[in-house]
Design a protein around this motif. Sequence first.
Motif, mmCIF file in Angstrom:
data_model
loop_
_atom_site.group_PDB
_atom_site.id
_atom_site.type_symbol
_atom_site.label_atom_id
_atom_site.label_comp_id
_atom_site.label_asym_id
_atom_site.label_seq_id
_atom_site.Cartn_x
_atom_site.Cartn_y
_atom_site.Cartn_z
ATOM 1 N N TRP A 150 0.753 -1.360 0.056
ATOM 2 C CA TRP A 150 -0.008 0.142 0.100
ATOM 3 C C TRP A 150 0.794 1.300 0.085
ATOM 4 O O TRP A 150 0.319 2.404 0.039
ATOM 5 C CB TRP A 150 -0.757 -0.177 1.200
ATOM 6 N N ASP A 153 0.967 4.414 -2.955
ATOM 7 C CA ASP A 153 -0.173 5.458 -3.188
ATOM 8 C C ASP A 153 -0.294 6.214 -1.732
ATOM 9 O O ASP A 153 -0.597 7.486 -1.807
ATOM 10 C CB ASP A 153 -1.147 4.509 -3.105
ATOM 11 N N VAL A 156 1.805 9.277 -1.602
ATOM 12 C CA VAL A 156 1.624 10.353 -2.463
ATOM 13 C C VAL A 156 0.459 11.112 -1.645
ATOM 14 O O VAL A 156 0.335 12.287 -1.584
ATOM 15 C CB VAL A 156 1.159 9.930 -3.879
ATOM 16 N N ALA A 157 -0.611 10.155 -1.130
ATOM 17 C CA ALA A 157 -1.623 10.937 -0.405
ATOM 18 C C ALA A 157 -1.234 11.653 0.904
ATOM 19 O O ALA A 157 -1.700 12.940 1.051
ATOM 20 C CB ALA A 157 -2.662 9.843 -0.185
ATOM 21 N N ARG A 176 -6.701 7.143 1.162
ATOM 22 C CA ARG A 176 -5.524 6.860 0.611
ATOM 23 C C ARG A 176 -4.418 6.380 1.445
ATOM 24 O O ARG A 176 -3.488 5.672 1.413
ATOM 25 C CB ARG A 176 -5.210 7.229 -0.699
#
Length: 288
Positions: A150, A153, A156-157, A176
Amino acid sequence: MPHYTSYDAAELHYRVVGPRDGAATPPLVCLAGGPGRDAAYLGDLGGLDRHRPLIIPDSRGTGASPAPADPAGYAFPSLAEDLEALRRHLGLERFALLAHSSGAATAQAYAAGYGEHLTHLVIVCPGSRLQGELPDDAEKIFESRATEEWWPDAYVAAHGLAQATDIDEVRDLLRRAAPLAYGRWDAPQRAHAAAEGAQLGPVPRAGFWQGVDEPARRALLERLRHVECPVLVITGDLDAVTGMRAGELVAASFPHGRSQPLHGVGHYPWVDEPDMFRPVVEQFLAAP
C-alpha cells in the motif's frame, strides 16, 4: 442518548458503553481525537468496556452534540471546560480519563485546570504540539515500511494532505493514506479506516487549535508540572501519524508521567492489538 448542560447552557451528548450496574468498576471517560472526528471510531476501545463503563462524550459539532454558538467553543481549552461540566453532571468527584491523539490536548488542558479531579490519565498516541516540538520519527517509521504494497499510493496521499483545502479532497487523501496509521492492513484495520471520511467534521477540525498563543501554551505546560495523578502515555512503534517521540515528550511534561511503547501497533492500538492494549490500560487503572 444522555446529555448534559455545559458552561454556556449548550446541551451536549455522550454515550455509555459497557456495564451500567452499581457493582461495576468506576467509569473511564474517553476523549476522541481527529481533531473533530466522531467519537464512534473509539468503539469499545478493544474491550475496555468489559469491566467498567466507558463514558464517551461527543465534542461540539460532532456526533449528536450541536455546533457552538461561538466558534471559540471548538478550541481544545473550551472542550476542557465541557469536560468539567460533564464531570459535575455525572457527580464524579474524581475520575479516570483516557484521550486519544489530538484529544490529548483537551486532556492536558483539563489536567492543567482541574487536575485534582483526576485519579489516572491515559494518553494514547498523542502529538506534541503543546510541547512545542514536532519530532520527525513518524516520517522515519513511514519510510521504514516502503516495501509494503500500500505504501506508494499512501506516500503520495500523505504528502498531499498539507496542501489540500477542499473537504472532499481531504477525505479522499485520508482514505488513501489510511494504512500508515495501522500496524498492518488487514480486515479489521480496513473496516475501521473506511469510516473515517464520514466521521470527519471539517469545522470542528479547523477550530480545534485556534486562540492558543505562545504565553498560554507555556502557562499550560507550567501547570502540568503540578499535576499529581499518574499518567501513562501509550505509543506504537509503527505509528506513522504521531510517532513515539511525541508521546515521550508528553509524558515528560507530567511529574508522574511515563511512556510505554507497544510493539507492532500503529495509531490505533486497540484495533491492531486489542489483547495487548487492553491489559496495559487495565493494569495501570487498577494501580493506586
